[in-house]
Design a protein around this motif. Structure first.
Motif, PDB file in Angstrom:
ATOM      1  N   VAL A 152       2.694 -16.122 -15.619  1.00 38.80           N
ATOM      2  CA  VAL A 152       2.085 -15.220 -14.277  1.00 38.80           C
ATOM      3  C   VAL A 152       2.583 -13.788 -14.461  1.00 38.80           C
ATOM      4  CG1 VAL A 152       2.344 -14.887 -11.717  1.00 38.80           C
ATOM      5  CG2 VAL A 152       2.150 -17.013 -12.944  1.00 38.80           C
ATOM      6  N   GLN A 153       1.732 -12.880 -14.628  1.00 37.75           N
ATOM      7  CA  GLN A 153       2.084 -11.522 -14.739  1.00 37.75           C
ATOM      8  C   GLN A 153       1.528 -10.677 -13.258  1.00 37.75           C
ATOM      9  OE1 GLN A 153      -0.111 -10.250 -18.132  1.00 37.75           O
ATOM     10  NE2 GLN A 153       1.907 -10.881 -19.554  1.00 37.75           N
ATOM     11  N   LEU A 154       2.448  -9.793 -12.911  1.00 35.02           N
ATOM     12  CA  LEU A 154       2.310  -8.788 -11.895  1.00 35.02           C
ATOM     13  C   LEU A 154       1.848  -7.539 -12.446  1.00 35.02           C
ATOM     14  CD1 LEU A 154       4.699 -10.293  -9.510  1.00 35.02           C
ATOM     15  CD2 LEU A 154       2.500 -11.044  -9.865  1.00 35.02           C
ATOM     16  N   GLN A 155       1.022  -6.563 -11.916  1.00 37.50           N
ATOM     17  CA  GLN A 155       0.573  -5.396 -12.384  1.00 37.50           C
ATOM     18  C   GLN A 155       0.880  -4.247 -11.028  1.00 37.50           C
ATOM     19  OE1 GLN A 155       0.418  -4.056 -15.604  1.00 37.50           O
ATOM     20  NE2 GLN A 155       0.497  -2.027 -14.372  1.00 37.50           N
ATOM     21  N   ALA A 156       1.765  -3.706 -10.802  1.00 37.11           N
ATOM     22  CA  ALA A 156       1.794  -2.747  -9.570  1.00 37.11           C
ATOM     23  C   ALA A 156       1.191  -1.309 -10.091  1.00 37.11           C
ATOM     24  CB  ALA A 156       3.214  -2.680  -9.229  1.00 37.11           C
ATOM     25  N   SER A 157       0.415  -0.816  -9.160  1.00 37.94           N
ATOM     26  CA  SER A 157       0.132   0.588  -9.202  1.00 37.94           C
ATOM     27  C   SER A 157      -0.131   1.026  -7.824  1.00 37.94           C
ATOM     28  CB  SER A 157      -1.169   0.476  -9.987  1.00 37.94           C
ATOM     29  OG  SER A 157      -2.280  -0.195  -9.185  1.00 37.94           O
ATOM     30  N   GLY A 158      -0.243   2.361  -8.009  1.00 33.73           N
ATOM     31  CA  GLY A 158      -0.645   3.259  -6.658  1.00 33.73           C
ATOM     32  C   GLY A 158       0.390   4.241  -6.298  1.00 33.73           C
ATOM     33  N   GLY A 159       1.520   4.213  -6.840  1.00 29.29           N
ATOM     34  CA  GLY A 159       2.622   5.095  -6.718  1.00 29.29           C
ATOM     35  C   GLY A 159       2.080   6.438  -7.009  1.00 29.29           C
ATOM     36  N   GLY A 160       2.860   7.604  -6.422  1.00 29.01           N
ATOM     37  CA  GLY A 160       2.746   9.020  -6.600  1.00 29.01           C
ATOM     38  C   GLY A 160       3.383  10.044  -5.809  1.00 29.01           C
ATOM     39  N   LEU A 161       3.096  11.108  -5.907  1.00 27.12           N
ATOM     40  CA  LEU A 161       3.862  11.979  -4.908  1.00 27.12           C
ATOM     41  C   LEU A 161       3.045  12.389  -3.855  1.00 27.12           C
ATOM     42  CD1 LEU A 161       5.898  14.274  -4.782  1.00 27.12           C
ATOM     43  CD2 LEU A 161       4.559  15.740  -5.959  1.00 27.12           C
ATOM     44  N   VAL A 162       3.672  12.214  -2.497  1.00 24.96           N
ATOM     45  CA  VAL A 162       3.105  12.571  -1.521  1.00 24.96           C
ATOM     46  C   VAL A 162       3.790  13.559  -0.300  1.00 24.96           C
ATOM     47  CG1 VAL A 162       3.643  10.392  -0.318  1.00 24.96           C
ATOM     48  CG2 VAL A 162       1.444  11.506   0.529  1.00 24.96           C
ATOM     49  N   GLN A 163       3.424  14.175   0.514  1.00 21.15           N
ATOM     50  CA  GLN A 163       4.187  14.827   1.514  1.00 21.15           C
ATOM     51  C   GLN A 163       4.469  13.877   2.522  1.00 21.15           C
ATOM     52  OE1 GLN A 163       1.933  18.249   2.617  1.00 21.15           O
ATOM     53  NE2 GLN A 163       3.126  19.449   1.021  1.00 21.15           N
ATOM     54  N   ALA A 164       5.606  14.075   3.378  1.00 19.95           N
ATOM     55  CA  ALA A 164       6.056  13.637   4.452  1.00 19.95           C
ATOM     56  C   ALA A 164       4.760  13.458   5.410  1.00 19.95           C
ATOM     57  CB  ALA A 164       7.392  14.145   4.918  1.00 19.95           C
ATOM     58  N   GLY A 165       4.567  12.301   6.093  1.00 22.46           N
ATOM     59  CA  GLY A 165       3.539  11.966   6.961  1.00 22.46           C
ATOM     60  C   GLY A 165       2.317  11.734   6.460  1.00 22.46           C
ATOM     61  N   GLY A 166       2.248  11.472   5.189  1.00 20.70           N
ATOM     62  CA  GLY A 166       1.299  11.177   4.234  1.00 20.70           C
ATOM     63  C   GLY A 166       1.047   9.562   4.125  1.00 20.70           C
ATOM     64  N   SER A 167       0.144   8.972   3.198  1.00 21.10           N
ATOM     65  CA  SER A 167       0.049   7.733   2.929  1.00 21.10           C
ATOM     66  C   SER A 167      -0.236   7.500   1.501  1.00 21.10           C
ATOM     67  CB  SER A 167      -1.327   7.268   3.791  1.00 21.10           C
ATOM     68  OG  SER A 167      -1.197   7.259   5.147  1.00 21.10           O
ATOM     69  N   LEU A 168       0.022   6.344   1.215  1.00 20.22           N
ATOM     70  CA  LEU A 168      -0.265   5.805  -0.096  1.00 20.22           C
ATOM     71  C   LEU A 168      -0.643   4.379   0.025  1.00 20.22           C
ATOM     72  CD1 LEU A 168       2.443   7.322  -2.468  1.00 20.22           C
ATOM     73  CD2 LEU A 168      -0.077   7.583  -2.694  1.00 20.22           C
ATOM     74  N   LYS A 169      -1.417   3.669  -0.834  1.00 20.12           N
ATOM     75  CA  LYS A 169      -1.508   2.216  -0.931  1.00 20.12           C
ATOM     76  C   LYS A 169      -1.362   1.848  -2.255  1.00 20.12           C
ATOM     77  CE  LYS A 169      -5.245  -1.012   0.006  1.00 20.12           C
ATOM     78  NZ  LYS A 169      -6.624  -1.307   0.314  1.00 20.12           N
ATOM     79  N   LEU A 170      -0.444   0.819  -2.496  1.00 22.40           N
ATOM     80  CA  LEU A 170       0.074   0.279  -3.559  1.00 22.40           C
ATOM     81  C   LEU A 170      -0.535  -1.044  -3.708  1.00 22.40           C
ATOM     82  CD1 LEU A 170       3.964   0.732  -3.326  1.00 22.40           C
ATOM     83  CD2 LEU A 170       2.274   2.153  -4.158  1.00 22.40           C
ATOM     84  N   ALA A 171      -0.901  -1.501  -5.280  1.00 21.94           N
ATOM     85  CA  ALA A 171      -1.671  -2.741  -5.122  1.00 21.94           C
ATOM     86  C   ALA A 171      -1.030  -3.405  -6.230  1.00 21.94           C
ATOM     87  CB  ALA A 171      -3.039  -2.578  -5.926  1.00 21.94           C
ATOM     88  N   CYS A 172      -0.787  -4.857  -6.192  1.00 23.32           N
ATOM     89  CA  CYS A 172       0.055  -5.959  -7.068  1.00 23.32           C
ATOM     90  C   CYS A 172      -1.104  -6.733  -7.720  1.00 23.32           C
ATOM     91  CB  CYS A 172       1.058  -6.363  -6.459  1.00 23.32           C
ATOM     92  SG  CYS A 172       1.891  -7.798  -7.633  1.00 23.32           S
ATOM     93  N   VAL A 173      -1.629  -6.628  -8.825  1.00 22.91           N
ATOM     94  CA  VAL A 173      -2.590  -7.582  -9.256  1.00 22.91           C
ATOM     95  C   VAL A 173      -1.964  -8.802  -9.705  1.00 22.91           C
ATOM     96  CG1 VAL A 173      -4.381  -8.003 -10.916  1.00 22.91           C
ATOM     97  CG2 VAL A 173      -4.352  -5.862  -9.716  1.00 22.91           C
ATOM     98  N   VAL A 174      -2.244  -9.920  -9.414  1.00 26.37           N
ATOM     99  CA  VAL A 174      -1.615 -11.245  -9.997  1.00 26.37           C
ATOM    100  C   VAL A 174      -2.599 -11.836 -10.986  1.00 26.37           C
ATOM    101  CG1 VAL A 174      -0.456 -13.424  -9.414  1.00 26.37           C
ATOM    102  CG2 VAL A 174      -0.434 -11.470  -7.760  1.00 26.37           C
ATOM    103  N   SER A 175      -2.001 -12.026 -12.321  1.00 22.04           N
ATOM    104  CA  SER A 175      -2.760 -12.889 -13.194  1.00 22.04           C
ATOM    105  C   SER A 175      -2.154 -14.027 -13.811  1.00 22.04           C
ATOM    106  CB  SER A 175      -3.146 -11.631 -14.220  1.00 22.04           C
ATOM    107  OG  SER A 175      -2.097 -11.428 -14.828  1.00 22.04           O
ATOM    108  N   GLY A 176      -2.588 -14.844 -14.345  1.00 24.91           N
ATOM    109  CA  GLY A 176      -2.139 -16.024 -14.752  1.00 24.91           C
ATOM    110  C   GLY A 176      -1.893 -17.090 -13.709  1.00 24.91           C
TER     111      GLY A 176
END
Length: 121
Positions: A1-25
């Protein structure tokens, strides 16, 4: 089983981000999932968890009402929607699958590589 996380970054306070974790195997196995984070100089901590079969969710008090964990069956992905971000949310975020004891402990069988989130004030 492998997990691949993505979606991080730089954002100002009050902002939003969406992280994703793809599961394979997965090979048809069902795993409960968790998101954890580690801020500079601090221990890794639980953020959110999802019971795969029931879709029940659990959150750390510090993120309740701001973060939402969900599963996307079609993409075999677990997402973490993060709204109203604060500088204290700055950390490397890790997804994990298949907890050995309970969803809050770090004792998981599988871990992703982490994705960095930076929230500026």
């Amino acid at each position: 089983v492998q997990l691949q996380a993505s979606g991080g970054g730089l954002v100002q306070a009050g902002g939003s981000l969406k992280l994703a974790c793809v599961v394979s195997g997965r090979a048809g196995n069902i795993y409960d999932m968790g998101w954890f984070r580690q801020a500079p100089g601090k221990e890794r901590e639980f953020v959110a968890g999802l019971i795969w079969n029931t879709r029940n969710t659990f959150y750390a008090d510090s993120v309740k009402g701001r973060f939402t964990i969900s599963r996307d069956d079609g993409k075999d992905t677990v997402n973490l929607q993060m709204n109203n971000l604060k500088p204290d949310d700055t950390a490397i975020y890790f997804c994990a699958a298949d907890p050995r004891r309970n969803i809050y402990d770090e004792d998981y069988n599988y871990w992703g590589q982490g994705t960095e989130v930076t929230v500026s004030s």
